[in-house]
Motif scaffolding. Structure first.
Motif, PDB file in Angstrom:
ATOM      1  N   VAL A 194      51.702  86.546  62.037  1.00  0.00           N
ATOM      2  CA  VAL A 194      52.544  87.741  61.944  1.00  0.00           C
ATOM      3  C   VAL A 194      54.001  87.302  62.056  1.00  0.00           C
ATOM      4  CG1 VAL A 194      53.093  89.971  62.968  1.00  0.00           C
ATOM      5  CG2 VAL A 194      50.719  89.138  62.993  1.00  0.00           C
ATOM      6  N   VAL A 195      54.789  87.577  61.019  1.00  0.00           N
ATOM      7  CA  VAL A 195      56.172  87.097  60.968  1.00  0.00           C
ATOM      8  C   VAL A 195      57.138  88.280  60.946  1.00  0.00           C
ATOM      9  CG1 VAL A 195      57.877  85.837  59.597  1.00  0.00           C
ATOM     10  CG2 VAL A 195      55.533  84.972  59.771  1.00  0.00           C
ATOM     11  N   HIS A 196      58.145  88.192  61.805  1.00  0.00           N
ATOM     12  CA  HIS A 196      59.236  89.164  61.784  1.00  0.00           C
ATOM     13  C   HIS A 196      60.558  88.409  61.676  1.00  0.00           C
ATOM     14  CE1 HIS A 196      61.753  92.590  62.669  1.00  0.00           C
ATOM     15  NE2 HIS A 196      62.339  91.903  63.637  1.00  0.00           N
ATOM     16  N   ALA A 197      61.358  88.781  60.677  1.00  0.00           N
ATOM     17  CA  ALA A 197      62.683  88.180  60.513  1.00  0.00           C
ATOM     18  C   ALA A 197      63.712  89.135  61.100  1.00  0.00           C
ATOM     19  CB  ALA A 197      62.963  87.911  59.045  1.00  0.00           C
ATOM     20  N   SER A 198      64.561  88.625  61.989  1.00  0.00           N
ATOM     21  CA  SER A 198      65.365  89.519  62.828  1.00  0.00           C
ATOM     22  C   SER A 198      66.825  89.618  62.451  1.00  0.00           C
ATOM     23  CB  SER A 198      65.287  89.057  64.289  1.00  0.00           C
ATOM     24  OG  SER A 198      65.821  87.752  64.426  1.00  0.00           O
ATOM     25  N   GLU A 214      66.848  89.857  69.971  1.00  0.00           N
ATOM     26  CA  GLU A 214      65.701  88.958  70.093  1.00  0.00           C
ATOM     27  C   GLU A 214      64.549  89.628  70.831  1.00  0.00           C
ATOM     28  OE1 GLU A 214      67.318  85.626  72.076  1.00  0.00           O
ATOM     29  OE2 GLU A 214      68.454  84.894  70.335  1.00  0.00           O
ATOM     30  N   GLN A 215      64.866  90.369  71.882  1.00  0.00           N
ATOM     31  CA  GLN A 215      63.823  91.058  72.633  1.00  0.00           C
ATOM     32  C   GLN A 215      63.152  92.127  71.786  1.00  0.00           C
ATOM     33  OE1 GLN A 215      66.070  92.365  76.046  1.00  0.00           O
ATOM     34  NE2 GLN A 215      65.507  90.559  77.259  1.00  0.00           N
ATOM     35  N   TYR A 216      63.967  92.821  70.998  1.00  0.00           N
ATOM     36  CA  TYR A 216      63.409  93.842  70.109  1.00  0.00           C
ATOM     37  C   TYR A 216      62.477  93.204  69.082  1.00  0.00           C
ATOM     38  CZ  TYR A 216      63.191  97.584  66.649  1.00  0.00           C
ATOM     39  OH  TYR A 216      62.754  98.528  65.775  1.00  0.00           O
ATOM     40  N   ALA A 217      62.890  92.072  68.516  1.00  0.00           N
ATOM     41  CA  ALA A 217      62.063  91.369  67.537  1.00  0.00           C
ATOM     42  C   ALA A 217      60.758  90.899  68.172  1.00  0.00           C
ATOM     43  CB  ALA A 217      62.830  90.180  66.967  1.00  0.00           C
ATOM     44  N   GLU A 218      60.848  90.372  69.375  1.00  0.00           N
ATOM     45  CA  GLU A 218      59.637  89.929  70.072  1.00  0.00           C
ATOM     46  C   GLU A 218      58.714  91.106  70.376  1.00  0.00           C
ATOM     47  OE1 GLU A 218      61.378  87.994  73.390  1.00  0.00           O
ATOM     48  OE2 GLU A 218      62.018  86.224  72.233  1.00  0.00           O
ATOM     49  N   HIS A 219      59.317  92.258  70.674  1.00  0.00           N
ATOM     50  CA  HIS A 219      58.527  93.465  70.931  1.00  0.00           C
ATOM     51  C   HIS A 219      57.761  93.882  69.671  1.00  0.00           C
ATOM     52  CE1 HIS A 219      57.467  97.436  72.447  1.00  0.00           C
ATOM     53  NE2 HIS A 219      58.054  97.979  71.394  1.00  0.00           N
ATOM     54  N   ILE A 220      58.438  93.824  68.516  1.00  0.00           N
ATOM     55  CA  ILE A 220      57.785  94.195  67.256  1.00  0.00           C
ATOM     56  C   ILE A 220      56.587  93.292  66.976  1.00  0.00           C
ATOM     57  CG2 ILE A 220      58.053  94.145  64.739  1.00  0.00           C
ATOM     58  CD1 ILE A 220      60.813  95.302  65.084  1.00  0.00           C
ATOM     59  N   THR A 221      56.789  91.981  67.118  1.00  0.00           N
ATOM     60  CA  THR A 221      55.688  91.064  66.820  1.00  0.00           C
ATOM     61  C   THR A 221      54.561  91.179  67.848  1.00  0.00           C
ATOM     62  OG1 THR A 221      56.878  89.289  67.973  1.00  0.00           O
ATOM     63  CG2 THR A 221      57.117  89.405  65.588  1.00  0.00           C
ATOM     64  N   ILE A 243      45.195  84.760  65.712  1.00  0.00           N
ATOM     65  CA  ILE A 243      46.446  85.452  65.380  1.00  0.00           C
ATOM     66  C   ILE A 243      47.611  84.803  66.115  1.00  0.00           C
ATOM     67  CG2 ILE A 243      47.678  87.654  65.455  1.00  0.00           C
ATOM     68  CD1 ILE A 243      44.853  88.993  65.492  1.00  0.00           C
ATOM     69  N   THR A 244      48.645  84.450  65.389  1.00  0.00           N
ATOM     70  CA  THR A 244      49.870  83.925  65.989  1.00  0.00           C
ATOM     71  C   THR A 244      51.042  84.762  65.508  1.00  0.00           C
ATOM     72  OG1 THR A 244      50.160  82.335  64.182  1.00  0.00           O
ATOM     73  CG2 THR A 244      48.973  81.575  66.140  1.00  0.00           C
ATOM     74  N   THR A 245      52.164  84.654  66.218  1.00  0.00           N
ATOM     75  CA  THR A 245      53.363  85.393  65.834  1.00  0.00           C
ATOM     76  C   THR A 245      54.535  84.447  65.671  1.00  0.00           C
ATOM     77  OG1 THR A 245      54.036  85.815  68.126  1.00  0.00           O
ATOM     78  CG2 THR A 245      52.575  87.428  67.094  1.00  0.00           C
ATOM     79  N   GLN A 246      55.514  84.897  64.898  1.00  0.00           N
ATOM     80  CA  GLN A 246      56.716  84.087  64.662  1.00  0.00           C
ATOM     81  C   GLN A 246      57.905  85.010  64.439  1.00  0.00           C
ATOM     82  OE1 GLN A 246      56.541  81.617  61.156  1.00  0.00           O
ATOM     83  NE2 GLN A 246      58.284  80.360  61.776  1.00  0.00           N
ATOM     84  N   VAL A 247      58.976  84.777  65.171  1.00  0.00           N
ATOM     85  CA  VAL A 247      60.232  85.491  64.963  1.00  0.00           C
ATOM     86  C   VAL A 247      61.216  84.517  64.329  1.00  0.00           C
ATOM     87  CG1 VAL A 247      62.168  86.665  66.062  1.00  0.00           C
ATOM     88  CG2 VAL A 247      59.838  87.058  66.887  1.00  0.00           C
ATOM     89  N   VAL A 248      61.794  84.918  63.203  1.00  0.00           N
ATOM     90  CA  VAL A 248      62.687  84.040  62.458  1.00  0.00           C
ATOM     91  C   VAL A 248      64.072  84.681  62.372  1.00  0.00           C
ATOM     92  CG1 VAL A 248      63.032  82.778  60.304  1.00  0.00           C
ATOM     93  CG2 VAL A 248      60.716  83.298  61.083  1.00  0.00           C
ATOM     94  N   PRO A 249      65.124  84.024  62.849  1.00  0.00           N
ATOM     95  CA  PRO A 249      66.480  84.578  62.778  1.00  0.00           C
ATOM     96  C   PRO A 249      67.086  84.373  61.390  1.00  0.00           C
ATOM     97  CG  PRO A 249      66.551  82.458  63.859  1.00  0.00           C
ATOM     98  CD  PRO A 249      65.094  82.738  63.587  1.00  0.00           C
TER      99      PRO A 249
END
Length: 287
Positions: A35-39, A59-66, A82-88
């Protein structure tokens, strides 16, 4: 490719719908789900550019979404990996880059920031056009998204470009236990111009049917148990495919891969499918 199935999320209803679809697809493929979210967009969306943006809050909001997306996925498939990834990074650029290691990339049709008048989101269109792996844009009616018709529609291009696209469609049908409607359209000028000389319509049909047979040959050998209805249809390909999508669970079309920086070229058929299909659309690169 044996990489993970990657799904982009942004907290929108469209991306959560895509997430649910991706979880089911990963289960069918026995693949890990990332699961990828670009922030980066979150730093500025809805705000004037400022050096006072609280990046830690972003960053906290992005982590919350993922985290929420991962929890939703685990509830749907408790045994899935299932893994997650936040990408700036810009969302489209991040997902295009992620496609290099994905087996399939899944996105929603519209994100949180999409203008109301747009038929397709500002992320999903460039991702479908430039990703290096098959991209599935989850759109359409609930019954189509939920797989209620037991049919996949495949747009068959010229035989020299059809193999990879046909393989994707028949593999997907094999995984689902459903049939494939393989369409190749042909057009005859005599039906559009009254004064055009008489034409051998049968020759058009025979030629198109031969192209269908050639384009499907390899995939049929690989997936011999899949029922394939090959149809030569007069008219524009984009019209035939969009019409067929109304009774399909997935529409599969090809996109040309070029060696230039422009990436995949969707063409009129791909654009029509992505903007007007009644079911999810898979865009599969071919050479």
């Amino acid at each position: 490719m044996d990489g993970p199935l990657i799904v982009g999320v942004d907290g929108s209803d469209s991306s959560l719908r895509a997430l649910d679809w991706a979880v089911d697809e990963a289960q069918r493929r026995k693949a890990a789900l990332r699961v990828v979210h670009a922030s980066r967009r979150e730093w500025y969306e809805g705000h004037q550019p400022s050096f006072d943006v609280d990046r830690r809050s972003v960053e906290q909001y992005a982590e919350h979404i993922t985290a929420q997306a991962a929890e939703r996925a685990r509830l749907r498939a408790p045994r899935a990996t299932i893994t997650t990834q936040v990408v700036p990074q810009d969302p489209a650029a991040a997902l295009i880059e992620a496609s290099r290691e994905a087996s399939v990339l899944v996105v929603g049709s519209r994100g949180r920031g999409t203008f109301a008048g747009l038929l397709l989101g500002s992320v999903s269109l460039p991702v479908a056009a430039h990703a290096e792996t098959p991209v599935i844009v989850v759109r359409g009616n609930d019954k189509n998204v939920d797989g209620g018709f037991g049919q996949i529609t495949l747009g068959v291009g010229p035989p020299e470009r059809a193999a990879a696209v046909a393989e994707f469609a028949l593999r997907e049908a094999d995984l689902r236990g459903c049939a494939v409607l393989a369409l190749r359209a042909w057009r005859c000028p005599a039906h559009e111009l009254p004064d055009y000389p008489n034409t051998d319509f049968e020759a058009h049909v025979v030629h198109t049917e031969n192209e269908l047979t050639e384009g499907l040959r390899d995939a049929r050998k690989t997936h011999p148990t899949v029922t394939v209805h090959a149809t030569a249809q007069e008219g524009r390909a984009r019209d035939a495919l969009v019409e067929s999508s109304a009774l399909s669970d997935l529409l599969v079309v090809g996109a040309r891969r070029r060696s230039s920086a422009l990436g995949l070229q969707l063409g009129p058929v791909g654009h029509a499918a992505l903007h007007h299909s009644a079911c999810p659309v898979a865009v599969v690169p071919h050479t």
